[in-house]
Structure formats: C-alpha cells, structure tokens
Write an enzyme that holds these catalytic residues in place. Sequence first.
Site, PDB file in Angstrom:
ATOM      1  N   LYS A  38      61.259  61.756 -18.133  1.00 53.64           N
ATOM      2  CA  LYS A  38      59.811  61.590 -18.103  1.00 53.64           C
ATOM      3  C   LYS A  38      59.444  60.235 -17.504  1.00 53.64           C
ATOM      4  CE  LYS A  38      59.062  64.163 -22.437  1.00 53.64           C
ATOM      5  NZ  LYS A  38      58.165  65.228 -21.967  1.00 53.64           N
TER       6      LYS A  38
ATOM      7  N   ARG B   7      62.019  74.801 -26.135  1.00 52.20           N
ATOM      8  CA  ARG B   7      62.236  76.239 -26.206  1.00 52.20           C
ATOM      9  C   ARG B   7      63.718  76.586 -26.364  1.00 52.20           C
ATOM     10  NH1 ARG B   7      59.289  76.809 -20.541  1.00 52.20           N
ATOM     11  NH2 ARG B   7      58.342  74.951 -21.465  1.00 52.20           N
TER      12      ARG B   7
END
Length: 720
Positions: A493, A567
């Site tokens: 990020k 996920r």
Amino acid sequence: MTSEAFHSFQKSKSFLTDVSARSHQKSPGGKPETRPRTPDPMLGPSFLRPGTRARLPLPLAASAQGQERGSLSPSPPPPRDKSAAPSPPRLLRPGTRARLPLPLASSAQGQERGSLSPSPRIKALRNPRREGAALLSLGGGRKTPAWDPGCGGAFLARPAPPDKGGGEKRRAGEAVLLSPPHLQVSTPAEASMLPPLLAASKPLLLQLLRRSKDVPMAAAAALHAAAAAPAKQGLVLGIYAAEKDASATQFTKAGDAFDRVVSGKLKELLSISGPPLKKGKTRIFHGLHQNFSSVVVVGLGKKGAGVNEQENWNEDKENIRAAIAAGCRQVQDLEFPYVEVDPCGDPQAAAEGAFLGLYEYDEFKQKKKPAIEVQLYGSDGVEAWQKGLIYAQGQNLARTLMEGPANLVTPTRFAAVIEEKLKSVSSNVEVHIRDQAWIEDQEMRSFLSVAKGSEEPPVFLEIHYRGSNDTKEPPLVFVGKGITFDSGGISIKPSSGMDAMRADMGGAATICSAIVTAAQLKVPINLIGLAPLCENLPSGKANKPGDVVRAKNGKTIQIDNTDAEGRLILADALFYAHSFNPRAIVDAATLTGAMDVALGSAATGVFTNSQQLWNQLFEASVVTGDRVWRMPLYEHYTKQVTDAQLADLNNIGKYRSGGACTAAAFLKEFVTSSHWAHLDIAGVMENKDEVPYLRKGMAGRPTRTLVEFVTRLSQDKKSI
C-alpha cells in the site's frame, strides 16, 4: 484515588488529629487529666485489619472559632501514658470494626439532603462509663442507610444491644459507614484515608456528634465545613424544540422536575440567554443548585419524531445520543469528576450517548482527558440505562482493540484480551486459541498463505457462548477478518495512511465484542465466533502475485493481488463455520476500499442470500442508529472471479469497477448455508466527525447493531 480527593484529605486531616482542648483542662483536683492514648490511624502507621478490634481515640477540638474551611490547626498534644502499649500496625478495610471515641451530636432535625448534617433518624448517644465510645463498622453492604442513598453514604449512629457476656451492660453505640458506590479502596494508604475521603466527597456527612455539653456547637460546625469539600458535579438536562404554535420551553420530565426545584430559575435563564436551543447544541448555567455546580441544557430536537423512514433510523434515539454526548463532554471540559444524566425518556439511548461520547483512546498519552463518572439522574429506567451502558462498553471494547498499535495488539494478544473479557462476564463460555499446528492440520492453506509473510505466528480464535437453555439448539456463527496489520504484502500500500491498517482486524474486533456483550446481557442464544488472526507483510516467504493456493474446501485460488488478503483468510474460516450446523452465518470484514467509495461512513454494506436475515439486520440497525444498506449479490459479479487463468478462482475481479461486489461474490464460493450475510465495514471503520457521539478515531461499528441483531434473533426462533 484522585489527586483532588487526596488534597481534600490533606486539608481535612487536621480535624482528625488528637486536639481535644478538654485534655488540657485541669480536673477538679487541680491536676492535669492523663488518658491512655494510641496512635491516630489516619496519621501514623497503625491500621486496622479486617476482623480485628483496637481502641482508637478520636477526640475533637473544643475550640474552632475563626478557622477557615480546611485549615483547622491542632492543639498541642496532651501528655501520654508511657505504660500504654502501642497498637500493632493494622489496616482499615470495609467490613472491619474498631472501638473509638465518637463525639455525638444531639440535634439533626429538619435537614435536607446534602446539607452536611446528620439525618433526623440518627439519635444522640450517651454512655456515662465511656464518654463518646462507639463502634465504627466499615461496611458498604449494609441495607440500613441513615441518609438518603442519593448522597452517596453516611455515618449512622444507633444504640448497641446489651452485652450478654457479663461484661459492661451496654456499649456506647454503633456507627455504620455506608461507602459511596464510586469509592474503591485498593491500597493500605487509600484504606487509611477512607473516612476523611467519604467526608470530603459529594454531600457525605461526617457524623459529628457532641461528646459532652461543654463542647461548643461551633466546633462541630467548623469541623463540618472542614470535612465538606464536596466534589464538583455536573447535571445534563434535555429540552425539546418548541412547537410552531408554542413559545413555552419544553423540558423533559426530569428537566421539568429540576426547574420546579429551583423555582423556575432554569426556564427563566433559558429564555433570556439566547435563541431556542437547536438539536445537539448546549447551554451551560452555573450555581443553580447546591448539589450541581453546573447544569448543561442540551437540545433534543422535535419531541416524538420516531422512525425516520428516509434516514432509516429512530430519530428520537439518535437525537438523545448526540445531545447527551455533547453535554457530558462539556462537563468533562470543566474537569468535574461526576455528572448525572437526564434519561430523556429513553435511558438506554442516553447511556449509549454518554459512554460512547466520552470515550477516547489515550492509553499511551501522558496528558489525558480528566476522568468523569457518569450516573443516571433520578431512578426512572435504571435497567434500560444499564443495558445502554453495556451496549456502549461493547462498542468501546472494539474501538480499543482497533486503536491499539499493531506492535502490541498482535494476533496472540488479541486472542488473550478476548478470552479474558469473555470469561470475566460469563461462565457459559468456551475459548479455543488455535495455534499454527492446528491450522495446518485443518488444511487452511489459504489462511496460512497470508500468515507466512510475517514472523508473528497466526492464531485461529474460536469462542463459544451457550446462552440458550437448549444446548442442542443450532448456533449463530460470526466470522471476523483478523488482519492485525495490513501492509498490502508484495502489492504494498502507499505509505500515506498505512498506520490506519492496524484496524484491519475490525471485523474480528466487532464480532468478538458483540459476543462478549451478548454474554454479559445473558442473551438466550448459542453463539460461536471465529477469527483468523495474522499480519499481512512483505517478505521472502510472502505470497507473490500469480501464486496459487488450495483452500480448505478444495478450490484453488490464483492470487493476483496480495492486498486482497482478507478474502483469503475468510474463505477457510467460512467453510469451517459450516461444521457447526449453524442456524446462520454472518461475517464482518474491513474488506474493500470500494465499499468506502460506495457508501462512505453512512452505513455498513450487507450482501446476503437470505431475506429473513436481511430483515433482522435492518430492523436492528434502525434501533441502534448504526445503519446497514443492502448491496447486490448478482451472478454478474461471480463470473468475474471464476474466470481465472490458472485456478478455480481469482482473488480479484476481472474489472476495476464493483470491487466490493466481486469480493462478496468470491466469499460466496465458500458458503453453502441458506442464511449467510457478509458485512463489509471498511467505510465505517473510522470516524472523523460524521457520527456526533463518537470522537475522532476508530469507530467500533457496527458492534451495537450486531448485539441488537442477536437479541432479536434470540426472540425469533421461527424465521431463521
């Protein structure tokens, strides 16, 4: 013990010293009186331990004229009897008894609550054999208060029964000290200060009773003043917006009662102090009542607004939360240690507003906001107030976990905190902290692929709460994403704002806090919480774009973006949840930035395959004001994650758009239950200024909605 209480003790302890002027007077024979004396337990090292007895002199100064409050000076000590043996060191604790001279006051009629005088029920006691001797019993659990309990406590003097052991016919009497609920004694030093602290706290009465007729009442009055030093206290009262055809001020029930007590002064001041109060605004008044240094009036908006179908929340409840939070913060800014809160017709909402509004994470700051104790004003709705307090504490637990720095709130520490909290509120719980070996045995390779990038060992937290009378009743299973820090891995990020990724375990924090809260409320339902906990960091062992892993259900996953890790860990946890034959499965995760883009912080996005489950979640959110919004779970999105070049599934969608929907479609591939809901809480993870009763920082949402959902589901055994 607060510094203010300590200084109150320092100011008032002079009156506790042995300063009896009578000891300097001469007896009729012309010789000075000499009495055996023992060290003062308040000033020296002698203390009383539970269950022990000792004679303790506490004579009062006979002269206190011209002394200022808190400045009484002791008279010179009288000569001591050297033959008297000193008392052994003992500790004074609640529940212990000690014999000591306690001067008795004979006049107490017509006193009002908080007037620094004894209750009319207290009787003057005399004993010709031992002047002023009495038994002091420190026991907060007594049920015979001599003073209005609203004052916090009192000394009760009463005659003692005859001695049946053949000794003296009658003891001088008994003085029972009823401890105020806010006072906690944890150290010997604090225990030794208990009586003067009680005397100095909110209108608590030092029971000064005259020992003999020639002790001037002026001395008692001066000692009363020295012991008074009541802690400053605030009061928050609500006021409704005036109707169009009415100019009169509309107080709440409690506000109207208070205005009558002060002879209409509050209403008069409001009318001349400015325009009518708008919703959520405050106005403060000082010196209206002796028990409350300041009164904060808060605007509640229109009375009886009810459910706003456009906003999807109960407007009355939200107005109360916001207004009470604003009022309590204003009292806190005044650095008052206590505040009482108007229930405003909904004690639960008032409690939520107060405790959510005052919360701030300052564990590592030297400069902290002043501590403030919040209590309900009046006695209406005590149970609802307590329920609101527990709801708020649950959300604040989630906020604390989310705010904690990632170097301290590791997977191991997170699990330990939840275990400690859960076991402290209920015995019907079971906690399993699964280690890496167990995870490997369960073949949760998708979860392990994320965890392997960090040196911090992964943990699979499994918690059980058995609240239903039917132990075989299928449980509701919560699953929460527990990434305690998310750097993005190899797909790293941007550095700006990455510190907020310490809260990427918000899903695990909210579902675990909801279960802790449900257990504390004793909700009759069986719950299971599952939280895969790990860090997502780049390293030589971390996932790489293009890697393929096999999940617990056998499906293979192509990892094209290592920052779509949530996920991956949820996939194995969701499949594992089916092993409990669940009534329903609800997962929560700060899963996608796309959800923040779609809904912002207004609501949690819900993807579900069950209309009944959606109805329950939606109705719960209307009550709590922590709203949810249903999102699509179309086959359109499923096709984008099943079209993978190397595996059965791709962990990102084919296209950039609809990121929150493709993430939910990915999770659906690991669910077979007919009642499943996925809550994407990325948009509500943090609060800036959108929710007025939450300070800036991690929000802990939607913990209260989950608790309300669980409560409703426990009452509805048929729909799901």
